[in-house]
Design a protein around this motif. Structure first.
Motif, PDB file in Angstrom:
ATOM      1  N   SER A  29       0.833  -1.207   0.000  1.00 32.49           N
ATOM      2  CA  SER A  29       0.000   0.000   0.000  1.00 32.49           C
ATOM      3  C   SER A  29       0.866   1.255   0.000  1.00 32.49           C
ATOM      4  N   PRO A 205      -2.793  -4.037  -3.365  1.00 31.43           N
ATOM      5  CA  PRO A 205      -3.068  -2.628  -3.007  1.00 31.43           C
ATOM      6  C   PRO A 205      -3.928  -1.916  -4.046  1.00 31.43           C
ATOM      7  N   ALA A 222      -5.914  -4.674   1.401  1.00 29.44           N
ATOM      8  CA  ALA A 222      -4.878  -5.263   0.545  1.00 29.44           C
ATOM      9  C   ALA A 222      -4.380  -6.591   1.125  1.00 29.44           C
TER      10      ALA A 222
END
Length: 276
Positions: A29, A205, A222
């Motif tokens: 992320s 992500p 994610a």
């Protein structure tokens, strides 16, 4: 399908999937939001130098690769900060140099080690208990660092200029993110290999970012997507006798393109409603 859980190697594979998914969700992320995908790809391929060094010196592969990848990642982070206009070129050079260094060291290593291919394409079905403990330790380091520096990482991810104005140590946070990416790469090597690592670091992500309302929410989502891809890929691999790493990435890629298609249809439908 539950029969596969009766095997020790499948239990190890599931644990490795869960551990790698947590790292992918958190670090991936940060990589996606901060647009560090190319830099993370450079770290992933430069890690091959650590694999070659470990084989050449007869050292444990993953610990040696951790040290080498951290060194390479900090060098790339420093170059990208100091020479922003030439960062892509410098990272590309380090990317290739790391792989070349590893290949030359492997050429100079006597004999042929069959385990070598597992670092290129993954070998999640052959993860030993020692590697699981190492992955758990790296996960703990990544989670602690992220939790401690979360406010700074959040500010840097969405407004780096404001972060500088607030007096945050932006270079340190940048190096921290790239360093955590290096740790994450080493963890994922066992799951999908160096060649496919960037896919598992970016696709979950991307899927999470579409509906997330915060960075922490994106990390959690994610992680969930990564677990789903890993379990789906493992099930396919077991059912049809396929390569596990490639099966995991194939599941992720199908979901990625399905999401793109769904987004396209949604935008087209909304456009038609506005014009109607």
């Amino acid at each position: 399908m539950l029969h596969m859980l009766s095997f020790d190697f499948m239990q190890h594979a599931l644990l490795a999937s869960l551990l790698a998914s947590v790292a992918c969700g958190v670090v991936g992320s940060l990589v996606v939001v901060n647009r560090l995908v190319f830099l993370a790809g450079g770290v992933a391929h430069a890690a091959y130098g650590g694999v070659g060094l470990a084989f050449f010196l007869g050292l444990p592969v993953l610990p040696c690769t951790v040290g080498f990848s951290l060194g390479a990642s900090l060098l790339m982070a420093g170059v990208s900060l100091r020479y922003r206009d030439k960062a892509d070129t410098a990272i590309g050079v380090l990317w290739a140099a790391g792989m070349a260094f590893g290949i030359i060291l492997l050429d100079l290593t006597p004999g042929y080690n069959v385990d070598l291919m597992s670092f290129l394409f993954g070998s999640i079905l052959a993860v030993p208990v020692e590697d699981l403990w190492l992955m758990a330790g790296l996960n703990a380091v990544v989670l602690l660092l992220t939790a401690y520096h979360y406010p700074g990482l959040l500010l840097l991810s969405f407004d780096s200029e404001f972060a500088r104005a607030r007096g945050l140590a932006v270079p340190m946070l940048h190096c921290l993110m790239v360093g955590m990416a290096a740790l994450c790469v080493v963890m994922i090597i066992r799951v999908v290999g160096l060649i496919l690592v960037i896919a598992l670091l970016t696709i979950p992500p991307f899927m999470a970012q579409r509906h997330a309302r915060s960075l922490a929410g994106m990390m959690l989502a994610a992680t969930g997507w990564s677990i789903l891809f890993c379990l789906g890929g493992l099930a396919l691999s077991y059912r049809f006798d396929l390569t596990s790493g490639a099966s995991i990435i194939a599941v992720a890629a199908v979901c990625f393109f399905a999401a793109l298609g769904a987004d396209g249809l949604k935008h087209a439908w909304q456009g038609r409603r506005r014009t109607a």
